[in-house]
Scaffold this motif. Sequence first.
Motif, mmCIF file in Angstrom:
data_model
loop_
_atom_site.group_PDB
_atom_site.id
_atom_site.type_symbol
_atom_site.label_atom_id
_atom_site.label_comp_id
_atom_site.label_asym_id
_atom_site.label_seq_id
_atom_site.Cartn_x
_atom_site.Cartn_y
_atom_site.Cartn_z
ATOM 1 N N ARG A 1 -26.690 6.411 42.251
ATOM 2 C CA ARG A 1 -26.472 7.338 43.594
ATOM 3 C C ARG A 1 -25.587 6.314 44.606
ATOM 4 O O ARG A 1 -25.465 5.168 44.751
ATOM 5 C CB ARG A 1 -27.938 7.107 44.425
ATOM 6 N N LEU A 2 -24.721 7.202 45.089
ATOM 7 C CA LEU A 2 -23.871 6.877 46.074
ATOM 8 C C LEU A 2 -23.812 7.661 47.305
ATOM 9 O O LEU A 2 -23.050 8.634 47.300
ATOM 10 C CB LEU A 2 -22.369 6.476 45.408
ATOM 11 N N ASP A 3 -24.619 7.492 48.395
ATOM 12 C CA ASP A 3 -24.407 8.450 49.323
ATOM 13 C C ASP A 3 -23.325 8.533 50.196
ATOM 14 O O ASP A 3 -22.450 7.434 50.397
ATOM 15 C CB ASP A 3 -25.848 8.049 50.199
ATOM 16 N N GLY A 4 -22.908 9.461 50.900
ATOM 17 C CA GLY A 4 -21.863 9.440 52.059
ATOM 18 C C GLY A 4 -20.555 10.202 51.381
ATOM 19 O O GLY A 4 -19.681 10.225 51.862
ATOM 20 N N GLN A 5 -20.421 10.221 50.121
ATOM 21 C CA GLN A 5 -19.330 10.444 49.467
ATOM 22 C C GLN A 5 -19.234 11.531 48.465
ATOM 23 O O GLN A 5 -20.515 12.020 48.288
ATOM 24 C CB GLN A 5 -18.575 9.248 48.676
ATOM 25 N N ARG A 6 -18.352 12.360 48.215
ATOM 26 C CA ARG A 6 -18.491 13.651 47.505
ATOM 27 C C ARG A 6 -18.308 13.180 45.863
ATOM 28 O O ARG A 6 -17.334 12.545 45.536
ATOM 29 C CB ARG A 6 -17.461 14.589 47.671
ATOM 30 N N LEU A 7 -19.333 13.678 45.063
ATOM 31 C CA LEU A 7 -19.405 13.157 43.628
ATOM 32 C C LEU A 7 -19.342 14.496 42.957
ATOM 33 O O LEU A 7 -20.053 15.369 43.263
ATOM 34 C CB LEU A 7 -20.926 12.436 43.548
ATOM 35 N N GLN A 8 -18.437 14.503 42.056
ATOM 36 C CA GLN A 8 -18.432 15.745 41.155
ATOM 37 C C GLN A 8 -18.299 15.129 39.614
ATOM 38 O O GLN A 8 -17.558 14.273 39.268
ATOM 39 C CB GLN A 8 -16.898 16.465 41.218
ATOM 40 N N LEU A 9 -19.312 15.691 39.023
ATOM 41 C CA LEU A 9 -19.203 15.093 37.500
ATOM 42 C C LEU A 9 -18.468 15.873 36.770
ATOM 43 O O LEU A 9 -18.709 17.192 36.634
ATOM 44 C CB LEU A 9 -20.946 15.072 36.935
ATOM 45 N N LEU A 10 -17.650 15.269 35.900
ATOM 46 C CA LEU A 10 -16.973 15.899 35.041
ATOM 47 C C LEU A 10 -17.624 16.108 33.435
ATOM 48 O O LEU A 10 -17.293 16.996 32.952
ATOM 49 C CB LEU A 10 -15.561 15.264 34.744
ATOM 50 N N ALA A 11 -18.185 14.844 33.053
ATOM 51 C CA ALA A 11 -18.921 14.941 31.795
ATOM 52 C C ALA A 11 -19.695 13.713 32.015
ATOM 53 O O ALA A 11 -19.861 12.940 32.454
ATOM 54 C CB ALA A 11 -17.712 14.674 30.928
ATOM 55 N N ILE A 12 -20.722 14.183 31.217
ATOM 56 C CA ILE A 12 -21.581 12.857 30.395
ATOM 57 C C ILE A 12 -21.078 12.654 28.929
ATOM 58 O O ILE A 12 -21.028 13.890 28.078
ATOM 59 C CB ILE A 12 -23.016 13.234 30.509
ATOM 60 N N ASP A 13 -20.908 11.691 28.649
ATOM 61 C CA ASP A 13 -20.325 11.524 27.314
ATOM 62 C C ASP A 13 -19.008 11.881 27.024
ATOM 63 O O ASP A 13 -18.319 12.052 27.920
ATOM 64 C CB ASP A 13 -21.308 11.803 26.379
ATOM 65 N N ALA A 14 -18.753 12.546 25.978
ATOM 66 C CA ALA A 14 -17.143 12.990 25.585
ATOM 67 C C ALA A 14 -17.059 14.401 26.216
ATOM 68 O O ALA A 14 -17.706 15.103 26.691
ATOM 69 C CB ALA A 14 -17.118 13.205 24.081
ATOM 70 N N GLY A 15 -15.651 14.352 26.283
ATOM 71 C CA GLY A 15 -15.207 15.843 26.465
ATOM 72 C C GLY A 15 -15.409 16.279 28.218
ATOM 73 O O GLY A 15 -15.473 15.170 28.906
ATOM 74 N N ARG A 16 -15.329 17.439 28.186
ATOM 75 C CA ARG A 16 -15.533 17.845 29.792
ATOM 76 C C ARG A 16 -17.042 18.913 29.520
ATOM 77 O O ARG A 16 -16.943 19.906 29.621
ATOM 78 C CB ARG A 16 -14.392 18.993 30.151
ATOM 79 N N SER A 17 -18.108 17.921 29.337
ATOM 80 C CA SER A 17 -19.230 18.617 28.945
ATOM 81 C C SER A 17 -20.228 19.176 30.035
ATOM 82 O O SER A 17 -20.961 20.026 29.824
ATOM 83 C CB SER A 17 -20.296 17.688 28.157
ATOM 84 N N THR A 18 -19.898 18.936 31.350
ATOM 85 C CA THR A 18 -20.347 19.448 32.398
ATOM 86 C C THR A 18 -19.785 19.941 33.391
ATOM 87 O O THR A 18 -20.332 21.025 34.074
ATOM 88 C CB THR A 18 -21.219 18.381 32.951
ATOM 89 N N GLY A 19 -18.673 19.461 33.856
ATOM 90 C CA GLY A 19 -18.106 20.017 35.062
ATOM 91 C C GLY A 19 -16.934 20.675 35.283
ATOM 92 O O GLY A 19 -16.556 21.249 34.442
ATOM 93 N N PRO A 20 -16.385 20.413 36.635
ATOM 94 C CA PRO A 20 -16.816 19.711 37.795
ATOM 95 C C PRO A 20 -17.981 20.060 38.411
ATOM 96 O O PRO A 20 -18.138 21.395 38.745
ATOM 97 C CB PRO A 20 -15.766 19.482 38.584
ATOM 98 N N THR A 21 -19.079 19.390 38.615
ATOM 99 C CA THR A 21 -20.359 19.956 39.169
ATOM 100 C C THR A 21 -20.847 18.888 40.300
ATOM 101 O O THR A 21 -20.829 17.785 40.099
ATOM 102 C CB THR A 21 -21.561 19.888 38.274
ATOM 103 N N ASP A 22 -21.081 19.403 41.437
ATOM 104 C CA ASP A 22 -21.178 18.444 42.639
ATOM 105 C C ASP A 22 -22.446 17.984 42.482
ATOM 106 O O ASP A 22 -23.615 18.554 42.000
ATOM 107 C CB ASP A 22 -21.258 19.225 44.008
#
Length: 480
Positions: free
Chosen positions: A257-278
């Motif tokens: 957790r890193l509060d106060g900044q914008r976090l966008q998840l591109l992937a967990i593990d390989a590839g672009r498995s997830t995002g970008p998702t806030d």
Amino acid sequence: MSPVTRREALLLGGIGSASVAAGVTGLILTAPGGAGAPGPVRSGVDFVQPPVRTASRGLLDVDLTAAETSTVIAGRSATVWAFEGGVPGPTLRVRAGDRLRVRLRNRLSEPTNLHVHGLHVAPGGNSDNVFISVEPGGDFQYEYRLPADHAPGTFWYHPHHHGSVADQVFAGLYGAIVVEDPVPVPAARERVLVISDITIGPDGHPAPASASERILGREGSSVLVNGQVTPHLTARPGERERWRIVNACAARVLRLRLDGQRLQLLAIDAGRSTGPTDVSEVVLSPGNRADLLVTAQSGTNSLWTLPVDRGGTGGMMGAGAQPNQQTVHLATLTVDGRPVAAASPIPSSPPARDLRTAAVTAKRQLTFAMGMGGMSGMSLTIDGRAFDPSRVDTRVRMGAVEEWTLVNASPMDHPFHLHVWPMQVLTDGASPVWRDVVNVPAHGSVRVRIAFQDFPGRTVYHCHILDHEDAGMMGVVLGA
Ligand code: C2O
Ligand code: CU
Ligand code: CU
């Protein structure tokens, strides 16, 4: 200096005596179980990254010498094990279609070997072959050929010598691998954050695990980011950074957790498995990686890992032992300076493959269990058996799409990892979820689909709590 908030003051006050020992413990705070992260904490050392080795003209040819080395961990001198003298070892950067050639030089006092976690490469010969043993004083030349369509992403390497994986990883042997994107994601900078934990004993060496730590999975008393305790990072307002985070802990689950900044998840593990998702937090089981975009807003904020309940031994070990539930300060980000213009849009990536509509050619079930018995007083098994390298547990036909139901009959979570072939976790969500480590919750189950489309050969699947793997919670899969 930003004014100290009341919460921060309380926090700092609350750990007054502990902070004297912060250099030793790595500022581990035991949270009263609240959901949020504590406020920012100032930290001292500047953030550093492991040295980088980059492929050129289709080849990366490196030496990785595994040896004892003296270093400073959490302000104390310590003797650890390291690749190329660094905790973590060098970051290896390659592209799809490249060859990665690694000369592993074993200068430890015991056998070791090397595994490239998450890479989709052949499992036999001198490729990603975990059945190899490199004896003390010996060298071994690995060569991994990444297919031309290999997924980009963040991967990692670590020893995989059955019986000593937890000891060797815990002692400092790991490093990151990056497979570059075909189209780069615009970012002011990229940072590799290898997160690991270690306990340095009174003799200055990594502390051996106790019997109960071998059952629960050992969690170190210091949690390190690139070998450092609570490093300090800076960015300008508006800057987008790309963080490649590796959970190299032997057993600890990270809830970042890193509060106060914008976090966008591109992937967990390989590839672009997830995002970008806030996202507001990212959970990584041991072995998982996160590809995270951090867009700096303002102020000073700390990166924390929050408590995760990963179960325990239930009633099986007397009172029912449980892993630690800790809130740990990992790093601090200060946003300062002149704002920069907004970063360019994130290029889209081709949609991930979706096996939910594929024809399934075989279904099977794997059951994870803990019971009384075994060397340490408890057995850790898959389908009632402990690992035997001479046995084949699962035979798959090349070309098959299989559905595996992973059943956890025990009171503790088991993060399941399959070598060579990524797994699609069956979910109801719109976009397919791909992982190479998937957590199977205590007394729960997870269904995955796997396309065994190439790379025949023999390899393994196992629990990525490395103590569990060493205790035998591992099986052999043969693709033919
Ligand atoms: Cu990260 Cu079998 O390994
Ligand atoms: Cu692996
Ligand atoms: Cu396990």
